[in-house]
Structures are given as C-alpha cells and as structure tokens.
Write an enzyme that holds these catalytic residues in place. Sequence first.
Site, PDB file in Angstrom:
ATOM      1  N   SER A  77       0.964  -1.148   0.222  1.00 49.13           N
ATOM      2  CA  SER A  77       0.021  -0.107  -0.138  1.00 49.13           C
ATOM      3  C   SER A  77       0.861   1.255   0.085  1.00 49.13           C
ATOM      4  O   SER A  77       2.047   1.243   0.581  1.00 49.13           O
ATOM      5  CB  SER A  77      -0.805   0.115   1.498  1.00 49.13           C
ATOM      6  OG  SER A  77      -1.333   1.310   1.461  1.00 49.13           O
TER       7      SER A  77
ATOM      8  N   TYR B 219      -1.752  -0.872  10.214  1.00 53.31           N
ATOM      9  CA  TYR B 219      -1.675  -1.014   8.757  1.00 53.31           C
ATOM     10  C   TYR B 219      -0.480  -0.685   8.080  1.00 53.31           C
ATOM     11  O   TYR B 219       0.243  -1.415   7.541  1.00 53.31           O
ATOM     12  CB  TYR B 219      -3.171  -0.495   8.150  1.00 53.31           C
ATOM     13  CG  TYR B 219      -3.276  -0.606   6.645  1.00 53.31           C
ATOM     14  CD1 TYR B 219      -3.622  -1.766   6.114  1.00 53.31           C
ATOM     15  CD2 TYR B 219      -2.789   0.320   5.825  1.00 53.31           C
ATOM     16  CE1 TYR B 219      -4.009  -2.083   4.808  1.00 53.31           C
ATOM     17  CE2 TYR B 219      -2.972   0.152   4.381  1.00 53.31           C
ATOM     18  CZ  TYR B 219      -3.349  -1.022   3.853  1.00 53.31           C
ATOM     19  OH  TYR B 219      -3.670  -1.265   2.672  1.00 53.31           O
TER      20      TYR B 219
ATOM     21  N   LYS C  63       2.145  -3.135   6.512  1.00 52.04           N
ATOM     22  CA  LYS C  63       2.710  -3.152   4.862  1.00 52.04           C
ATOM     23  C   LYS C  63       3.945  -2.662   4.519  1.00 52.04           C
ATOM     24  O   LYS C  63       4.482  -3.133   3.710  1.00 52.04           O
ATOM     25  CB  LYS C  63       1.363  -1.889   4.424  1.00 52.04           C
ATOM     26  CG  LYS C  63       0.187  -2.598   4.572  1.00 52.04           C
ATOM     27  CD  LYS C  63       0.162  -3.934   3.295  1.00 52.04           C
ATOM     28  CE  LYS C  63      -1.618  -4.076   3.193  1.00 52.04           C
ATOM     29  NZ  LYS C  63      -1.873  -5.321   2.270  1.00 52.04           N
TER      30      LYS C  63
HETATM   31  P1  NDP Z   1     -11.649  -5.716  -0.069  1.00 53.60           P
HETATM   32  O1  NDP Z   1     -11.996  -5.650   1.335  1.00 53.60           O
HETATM   33  O2  NDP Z   1     -12.469  -5.363  -1.008  1.00 53.60           O
HETATM   34  O3  NDP Z   1     -11.195  -7.471  -0.238  1.00 53.60           O
HETATM   35  C1  NDP Z   1     -10.398  -8.309   0.495  1.00 53.60           C
HETATM   36  C2  NDP Z   1     -10.236  -9.580  -0.029  1.00 53.60           C
HETATM   37  O4  NDP Z   1      -9.502 -10.345   0.988  1.00 53.60           O
HETATM   38  C3  NDP Z   1     -11.624 -10.368   0.255  1.00 53.60           C
HETATM   39  O5  NDP Z   1     -11.472 -11.293  -0.908  1.00 53.60           O
HETATM   40  C4  NDP Z   1     -11.537 -11.017   1.686  1.00 53.60           C
HETATM   41  O6  NDP Z   1     -12.381 -12.110   1.681  1.00 53.60           O
HETATM   42  C5  NDP Z   1     -10.107 -11.312   1.788  1.00 53.60           C
HETATM   43  N1  NDP Z   1      -9.793 -11.697   2.949  1.00 53.60           N
HETATM   44  C6  NDP Z   1      -9.463 -10.526   3.944  1.00 53.60           C
HETATM   45  N2  NDP Z   1      -9.040 -11.048   5.052  1.00 53.60           N
HETATM   46  C7  NDP Z   1      -8.544 -12.517   4.625  1.00 53.60           C
HETATM   47  C8  NDP Z   1      -8.149 -13.451   5.391  1.00 53.60           C
HETATM   48  N3  NDP Z   1      -7.689 -13.366   6.576  1.00 53.60           N
HETATM   49  N4  NDP Z   1      -7.962 -14.777   4.680  1.00 53.60           N
HETATM   50  C9  NDP Z   1      -8.449 -14.772   3.482  1.00 53.60           C
HETATM   51  N5  NDP Z   1      -8.850 -13.628   2.763  1.00 53.60           N
HETATM   52  C10 NDP Z   1      -8.960 -12.755   3.304  1.00 53.60           C
HETATM   53  O7  NDP Z   1     -10.213  -5.208  -0.042  1.00 53.60           O
HETATM   54  P2  NDP Z   1      -9.260  -4.457  -1.225  1.00 53.60           P
HETATM   55  O8  NDP Z   1      -9.642  -5.133  -2.375  1.00 53.60           O
HETATM   56  O9  NDP Z   1      -9.730  -2.989  -1.062  1.00 53.60           O
HETATM   57  O10 NDP Z   1      -7.875  -4.648  -0.826  1.00 53.60           O
HETATM   58  C11 NDP Z   1      -7.047  -5.808  -1.245  1.00 53.60           C
HETATM   59  C12 NDP Z   1      -5.494  -5.414  -0.787  1.00 53.60           C
HETATM   60  O11 NDP Z   1      -5.047  -4.256  -1.468  1.00 53.60           O
HETATM   61  C13 NDP Z   1      -5.378  -5.419   0.742  1.00 53.60           C
HETATM   62  O12 NDP Z   1      -4.262  -6.036   0.966  1.00 53.60           O
HETATM   63  C14 NDP Z   1      -5.281  -3.802   1.071  1.00 53.60           C
HETATM   64  O13 NDP Z   1      -4.463  -3.531   2.062  1.00 53.60           O
HETATM   65  C15 NDP Z   1      -4.602  -3.443  -0.195  1.00 53.60           C
HETATM   66  N6  NDP Z   1      -4.893  -1.971  -0.690  1.00 53.60           N
HETATM   67  C16 NDP Z   1      -5.922  -1.661  -1.074  1.00 53.60           C
HETATM   68  C17 NDP Z   1      -6.210  -0.310  -1.377  1.00 53.60           C
HETATM   69  C18 NDP Z   1      -7.585   0.370  -1.967  1.00 53.60           C
HETATM   70  O14 NDP Z   1      -7.699   1.462  -2.167  1.00 53.60           O
HETATM   71  N7  NDP Z   1      -8.593  -0.506  -1.896  1.00 53.60           N
HETATM   72  C19 NDP Z   1      -5.174   0.720  -1.393  1.00 53.60           C
HETATM   73  C20 NDP Z   1      -3.953   0.064  -0.838  1.00 53.60           C
HETATM   74  C21 NDP Z   1      -3.726  -1.174  -0.623  1.00 53.60           C
HETATM   75  P3  NDP Z   1     -13.121 -12.624   3.020  1.00 53.60           P
HETATM   76  O15 NDP Z   1     -13.399 -11.421   3.878  1.00 53.60           O
HETATM   77  O16 NDP Z   1     -14.220 -13.469   2.628  1.00 53.60           O
HETATM   78  O17 NDP Z   1     -12.019 -13.195   3.573  1.00 53.60           O
END
Ligand code: NDP
Length: 264
Positions: free
Chosen positions: A144, A157, A161
Amino acid sequence: MNLELDGKVALVTGGSIGIGYAVAEALAAEGAMVAICARDERRLEEAVGKIQGAAKRKVIGIRADVTRADDLRELVARTEQAFHGIDILVNNAGTGSAEKIEDASDEKWYRYWDLHVMAAVRLARLCAPVMRARGGGVIVNTASICAKQPLDYEPIYNVTKAALVMLSKCMANELIAHNIRVNTVSPGLIRTPDWDKTAAIVAKQKGISSDAYLEGIAKENAPIGRFATPAELAKLYCFLCSPLASYCVGSNYYVDGGWLKVAE
Ligand code: NDP
C-alpha cells in the site's frame, strides 16, 4: 500484446472481491488457470461463477483464512492437486485498521502481522519449491502507499504493510536464484468494497452520499482527482506476472494517481 499467461497456474489470495477479484479475473481472461481464496464461502462461490463465465480455463475457489498456517498448507496442496503446479502467487488478502498505538492490544498487532506479513512468508515457503520444480515463477505482493506515506488513523496497517515491502525485497533477492521474480504493488485509492464499507458509515454521519464522500477523498488526496477501478490496477499485476516482465525483480510499483508526495 500477448502476455504469454495462457496455461499458467495462478493462486490469488483475497480473490473474492475488490483488487484480488479483479486480478484473478484479468489473469483468467489471459488464459491462466486460477485458484482464489477467501474466508466467506458464499462470496467465494459467487466470484468463481463470475470469473469462470469469461475465463478460457478452469477457475476454483478454496476457502482459507490466510492468517492460519494450516489453511495455507491446505490451500497450496489443493491448488497443486487441481492444476498440477503453481506458477504465480499473488499475496493480496488484507484490510485497513483503525487504532491509536497507545490503545491497540498486542493481539491486534499480531493479527495484522499474520495477515499482511506471515501469510506472505508462509505462502512463499510453500510455493517456492513448487515453482522451482517448474523452472521458476512469479510472486506479487500487494502492499500500500501507506507503507511509505502513513495515514494517521491506521498505524498497524502502515507498519505491517511497510514490513511486507521489505519482506518482498528480501524475498526477491533470495528467490531470483531460482528464477522466481518477486515484486510489490503499492496501490493508492482503489474503489473496492473495503472503501464502500467505510464510505457508507462516514457518509451517513456527514449526511452526504457515499459517492460524494469518496469524490471528496480523491480530490483532497490524489492529484488525478479520482479513485482507480480494481480493473485498472489489475493490468499492472498481469504484466508483472507475465514472462514479458522478465527484468522486473524486487521493485515496488506505486499505482496512486500521483498521491505519493515524494519522488520514488
Ligand atoms: P476488500 O476488502 O475489497 O477485499 C479483501 C479480500 O481479501 C476479500 O476477498 C476478503 O474476503 C479477503 N480477505 C480478507 N482477510 C482475509 C483472510 N484473513 N484470509 C483470506 N482472505 C481474506 O479489499 P481491497 O480489494 O480493497 O484490498 C485488497 C488488498 O489491497 C489489501 O491487502 C489492501 O490492504 C490493499 N490495498 C487496497 C487499497 C484500496 O484502496 N482498496 C489501497 C492500498 C492497498 P473474506 O473477507 O471473505 O476473507
């Protein structure tokens, strides 16, 4: 451009929604066989159904919590069983936090450490031998912009990260000897369900719409003045996963519409 991903096997964590979903969908559209994981089985099944619709090859969903070592062993074993190998690993599962350092418990710190760092360590340990046996592979870690430019409300966070960025560099240096390329993607503002969830809460308090709230965030922070779509970001992942990115090793790619305030 032919990304030469046809027939490759990709494992994407957190692939049921958001960035992970878009990456899985884009890799599948390029002809990769894709395994996605997440905790919520219903959303996982829905995602597999949607991705499979446009995919050239098989897509599978495996329920796994990436903070649990046993789940990760099972995840890799089942992916290998289904596709007879793994070429690409995208460590993407993660989420934001909200706390003060003075108040946050050790338990919370360790939970995020497991989510953002140990999941990547454990999956690399499990997948590297499988990739080596196929002559090489690719790992892309989702960090991130907050690893470099912290947001005040989420120190855990930011710190975890940042650790992932360094882990990724060390991993790249170690694994390139086996033709496994490791890189990091550091997104800025990507409109995913994670942001929509936050926006729904804050916008209600402010008496405005979610769209107006998010537009304000984007205008305030990113010089480009808008959020990216997950599909926009996924294109970079596809390139990094492709053999065409053969000289990309150990780098951290910002995709942030200009939000990072220093030259990198
Ligand atoms: P979302 O919350 O939209 O999606 C997260 C995904 O990860 C879901 O599929 C969720 O499914 C899964 N997940 C979360 N925790 C776990 C776990 N313990 N085990 C397995 N699966 C898990 O997040 P984003 O798409 O926004 O983010 C994805 C990545 O990108 C993250 O690492 C985030 O930190 C990073 N990021 C996002 C940004 C943004 O602006 N959106 C900016 C910078 C970084 P479920 O809950 O069913 O497990």
